[in-house]
Enzyme design. Structure first.
Site, PDB file in Angstrom:
ATOM      1  CG  ASP A   1      17.056 -17.825   2.912  1.00 15.01           C
ATOM      2  OD1 ASP A   1      16.346 -17.208   1.769  1.00 15.01           O
ATOM      3  OD2 ASP A   1      17.932 -17.112   3.667  1.00 15.01           O
TER       4      ASP A   1
ATOM      5  N   GLY B   1       2.243   4.222  -4.872  1.00 18.97           N
ATOM      6  CA  GLY B   1       1.956   4.921  -5.856  1.00 18.97           C
ATOM      7  C   GLY B   1       1.392   4.101  -6.940  1.00 18.97           C
ATOM      8  CE  LYS B   2      -0.904  -1.246  -4.999  1.00 16.78           C
ATOM      9  NZ  LYS B   2      -0.345  -0.517  -3.674  1.00 16.78           N
TER      10      LYS B   2
ATOM     11  N   PRO C   1       0.970  -1.233   0.027  1.00  8.75           N
ATOM     12  CG  PRO C   1      -0.435  -1.486   1.699  1.00  8.75           C
ATOM     13  CD  PRO C   1       0.451  -2.099   1.195  1.00  8.75           C
TER      14      PRO C   1
ATOM     15  CD  GLU D   1      18.801 -10.545   1.088  1.00  7.32           C
ATOM     16  OE1 GLU D   1      19.072 -11.430   0.153  1.00  7.32           O
ATOM     17  OE2 GLU D   1      17.820 -11.117   1.940  1.00  7.32           O
TER      18      GLU D   1
HETATM   19  P1  ADP Z   1      -1.327   2.924  -3.789  1.00  6.95           P
HETATM   20  O1  ADP Z   1      -2.299   2.953  -4.704  1.00  6.95           O
HETATM   21  O2  ADP Z   1      -0.062   2.119  -3.993  1.00  6.95           O
HETATM   22  O3  ADP Z   1      -1.555   2.568  -2.336  1.00  6.95           O
HETATM   23  P2  ADP Z   1      -1.153   5.749  -4.153  1.00  6.95           P
HETATM   24  O4  ADP Z   1      -1.071   5.589  -5.689  1.00  6.95           O
HETATM   25  O5  ADP Z   1      -2.814   5.861  -3.883  1.00  6.95           O
HETATM   26  O6  ADP Z   1      -0.771   4.192  -3.459  1.00  6.95           O
HETATM   27  O7  ADP Z   1      -0.334   6.620  -3.529  1.00  6.95           O
HETATM   28  C1  ADP Z   1      -0.810   7.707  -2.488  1.00  6.95           C
HETATM   29  C2  ADP Z   1       0.059   8.762  -2.390  1.00  6.95           C
HETATM   30  O8  ADP Z   1       1.309   8.676  -2.150  1.00  6.95           O
HETATM   31  C3  ADP Z   1       0.027   9.478  -3.872  1.00  6.95           C
HETATM   32  O9  ADP Z   1      -1.252  10.252  -4.044  1.00  6.95           O
HETATM   33  C4  ADP Z   1       1.405  10.029  -3.710  1.00  6.95           C
HETATM   34  O10 ADP Z   1       1.040  11.627  -3.354  1.00  6.95           O
HETATM   35  C5  ADP Z   1       2.128   9.699  -2.901  1.00  6.95           C
HETATM   36  N1  ADP Z   1       3.204   8.576  -3.517  1.00  6.95           N
HETATM   37  C6  ADP Z   1       3.217   7.173  -3.535  1.00  6.95           C
HETATM   38  N2  ADP Z   1       4.214   6.811  -4.439  1.00  6.95           N
HETATM   39  C7  ADP Z   1       4.734   7.754  -4.778  1.00  6.95           C
HETATM   40  C8  ADP Z   1       5.660   8.124  -5.689  1.00  6.95           C
HETATM   41  N3  ADP Z   1       6.490   6.939  -6.468  1.00  6.95           N
HETATM   42  N4  ADP Z   1       5.960   9.514  -6.228  1.00  6.95           N
HETATM   43  C9  ADP Z   1       5.252  10.209  -5.541  1.00  6.95           C
HETATM   44  N5  ADP Z   1       4.250  10.110  -4.834  1.00  6.95           N
HETATM   45  C10 ADP Z   1       3.807   9.088  -4.392  1.00  6.95           C
HETATM   46 ZN    ZN Z   2      17.873 -15.298   2.766  1.00 10.59          ZN
END
Ligand code: ADP
Ligand code: ZN
Ligand code: MG
Length: 617
Positions: free
Chosen positions: A506, A211-212, A208, A430
């Site tokens: 492992d 940034g998905k 979570p 690692e």
């Molecule tokens: P997910 O869907 O993976 O749970 P979100 O895309 O909703 O995450 O990300 C939540 C917030 O976190 C985004 O609106 C942004 O502000 C910030 N964020 C997360 N990842 C990034 C990233 N790689 N670059 C910039 N902002 C990010």
């Molecule tokens: Zn290991």
């Protein structure tokens, strides 16, 4: 889902109220509306009106005469007067003046008026009340309530997301994987001309806050196409059958708007494995929805330019049917950011706030190993809030430092941010794997080492990729793999003189491999080519069942243990011999958090060259 009966009850309840309102209106209000006004006039006026040809119809009731006027075509007015028994010439008078007369009440209202009042008005009222009910219900249940099958609510269409790849910091690999999709959406015809079919769906997988959702929006933004988004949980919370209808509708709308992106967030809520066969009618609704989704994905024409993106942080529980070719066959990992990634994310988010010029973001990045993008964004925001509280005119370094603590303490997610001590252990672990792999002949080259936690739950990992496809596993290969697997734990033992639970995966892998060597590959000294275990389910999971006596089974366990011990010893001697390199590489990894195979080999070779010159001298 659990709320369903409740929702149905309240629907009935609302319908009941509407019905009662309409009935009451019919009994009390409409008759009054239909009743024309009545005016009483003296008998002589009646006679003079008849004489001056102003009376249209006359009717005699119990003890009065009711009549209507000629100029009142809609018959909104009734006149009445008493019966004058002395007037015997009334009939002749009426006949002479061509007045219709009867002994019953004249038509009260014109057919058009009565149609309007008794039919159209209730309908309109019903409609208005219905609309109002629907709106108030949607507010209560957070979605459509009566728009059966038409899911225009809750599918969020944004014609422009306003996000681009520049808003997503780090995640270079994910961005690269998505550029092709952007290009396809830009110009689907280019692909169609050659007959190339792009994957219909791509699955963004990661913890979570990485940034998905942001990435999916950025793809739509980059390609400048509409963005349909819906969350998996929204599919299942409505009435039975609604989820499937919603999916159908979603795809219909998307095809009309193509090229476009359909984004299904939290797809695991509908895409869970369909394995509750035991419970009759188990989770029918969710299953129906999933089946509909699968059917739609198979059915629609990929060339049109509808790309389906989905996001999940639980790829392990997805139904395998979703991952088959032609569905979500592309999997794009979106992992937690490493040091550089964190720095980049902090930079992106600090653009929108006012920062003191001398601020050191890299210190924040260093202190937040394991934090997600969302957490980092929050750190910047908390720092800004603190700056305001403190009366600063811009964010100061101490605002940032304080907010790192608040945010990290606030989350208290287990292992959210890894302590320096643990980070060090993971780094040695690692490098232990990587070094043992590198020091053995014929092991697959190390391509990537990272101490950033993975979606799978691993705290770090060492990736090895075979140079060419292998179908045969020699005994040497198997022993090599076992040594590499034990290398992580061995490094912990050597350096910290204590062991951690970090090696559990492992151990599992090593056991499985060693066991297969004994029971299935005939690679042990103790047994010849005897199949002690058979694979019962070749394609799904590869379950095995033991086919030997209890006595042999004990021997197998001993043999497995012996093989692993042997591997462990080899790993120990390799790492002891190369302890300087272990230290050096671990320190390097600790600083960088992710290193490539090339970087790893470069350091290793530098050292070897130095050692060679030393011995020559
Ligand atoms: P997910 O869907 O993976 O749970 P979100 O895309 O909703 O995450 O990300 C939540 C917030 O976190 C985004 O609106 C942004 O502000 C910030 N964020 C997360 N990842 C990034 C990233 N790689 N670059 C910039 N902002 C990010
Ligand atoms: Zn290991
Ligand atoms: Mg999200």
């Amino acid at each position: 889902m659990k709320e369903q009966p409740n929702q149905k009850k309240s629907m009935l309840y609302y319908y009941g109220i509407a019905l009662i309102i309409i009935l009451l209106l019919n009994i009390f209000v409409f008759p009054a509306l239909l009743q024309p006004q009545v005016r009483e006039v003296p008998y002589d006026e009646f006679i003079s009106l008849v004489d001056s040809d102003k009376v249209a119809e006359v009717s005699q009731q119990d003890n009065m005469i009711v009549f209507t006027a000629k100029d009142d075509t809609d018959r909104l007015m009734l006149y009445k007067t008493g019966i004058w028994s002395g007037d015997t010439g009334l009939t002749e008078r009426l006949l002479a003046h061509n007045v219709k007369f009867a002994a019953e009440i004249p038509t009260q209202a014109s057919p058009l008026m009565s149609f309007l009042i008794s039919f159209i008005l209730p309908m309109a009222l019903f409609f208005v009340v219905g609309q109002w009910l629907m709106r108030s219900m949607s507010k209560r249940f957070g979605g459509e309530a009566l728009t059966l099958g038409k899911s225009n609510a809750k599918i969020y269409i944004e014609s422009q997301t306003g996000k681009t790849f520049a808003d997503v910091a780090g995640q270079d690999e994910a961005k690269e994987a998505l550029t092709e999709i952007v290009d396809f959406l830009h110009d689907p015809d280019k692909y169609a001309a050659i007959g190339a079919k792009l994957p219909k769906g791509a699955l963004l997988v990661g913890p979570p806050g990485t940034g998905k959702t942001l990435l999916a929006k950025a793809v739509a933004g980059e390609a400048k196409v509409p963005f349909f988004s819906i969350s998996g949980s929204e599919f299942v919370e409505m009435f039975v059958g609604m989820g499937a209808a919603k999916v159908r509708d979603l795809f219909k709308q998307a095809e009309e708007k193509a090229p476009c992106i359909v984004f299904i967030d939290e797809i695991d809520t509908i895409g869970k494995k369909r394995d509750n066969g035991g419970i009759p009618g188990g989770n029918d609704e969710r299953e129906q929805t999933l089946n509909q989704l699968l059917a739609e994905m198979d059915g629609f024409d990929g060339k049109k330019g509808v790309v389906i993106l989905a996001a999940t942080n639980r790829p392990d529980i997805l139904d395998p049917a979703l991952l088959r070719p032609g569905r979500f066959d592309r999997r794009i990992p979106v992992e937690l950011p490493d040091l550089q990634g964190r720095l980049a994310i902090l930079k992106v988010h600090s653009k929108t706030v006012k920062m003191d010029s001398g601020i050191d973001l890299s210190a924040v990045a260093k202190a937040t190993s394991g934090a997600s993008g969302a957490e980092l964004a929050n750190i910047i925001n908390e720092a800004a809030l603190r700056a305001v509280r403190m009366g600063h005119t811009s964010i100061q370094q101490n605002d940032l430092e304080e907010s790192v603590e608040t945010v990290i303490a606030g989350y208290q997610r287990k292992g959210a941010v890894i302590s320096d001590k643990e980070k060090k252990i993971i780094a040695y672990h690692e490098i232990g794997h990587a070094l043992v792999a590198a020091k053995q002949k014929h092991s697959a080259p190390v391509t990537k080492i990272t101490i950033i936690p993975r979606t799978s739950g691993a705290l770090g990992y060492t990736m090895q990729v075979e140079e060419d496809e292998r179908v045969l596993l020699s005994k040497e290969d198997a022993m090599n793999q076992l040594c590499t697997l034990t290398g992580g734990r061995t490094a912990e033992e050597l350096i910290f003189n204590s062991i951690t639970s970090g090696a559990s995966n492992d151990i599992e892998k090593a056991t499985r491999l060693a066991r297969a060597m004994v029971t299935r590959y005939g690679m042990s000294d103790q047994f010849d080519m005897v199949a002690l275990e058979t694979v019962t389910n070749q394609y799904l999971g590869g379950d095995t069942s033991l086919a030997c006596s209890a006595e042999t089974s004990t021997k197998i366990d001993a043999e497995v243990n012996k093989i692993i011990k042997q591997a462990h010893d080899t790993a120990r001697s390799i790492l002891s011999e190369n302890i300087d390199q272990l230290h050096k590489l671990a320190a390097y990894l600790l600083e960088k958090e992710t290193i490539t195979g090339d970087e790893f080999m470069k350091i290793l070779e530098e050292d070897q060259a130095a050692a060679a010159t030393e011995t020559n001298a």
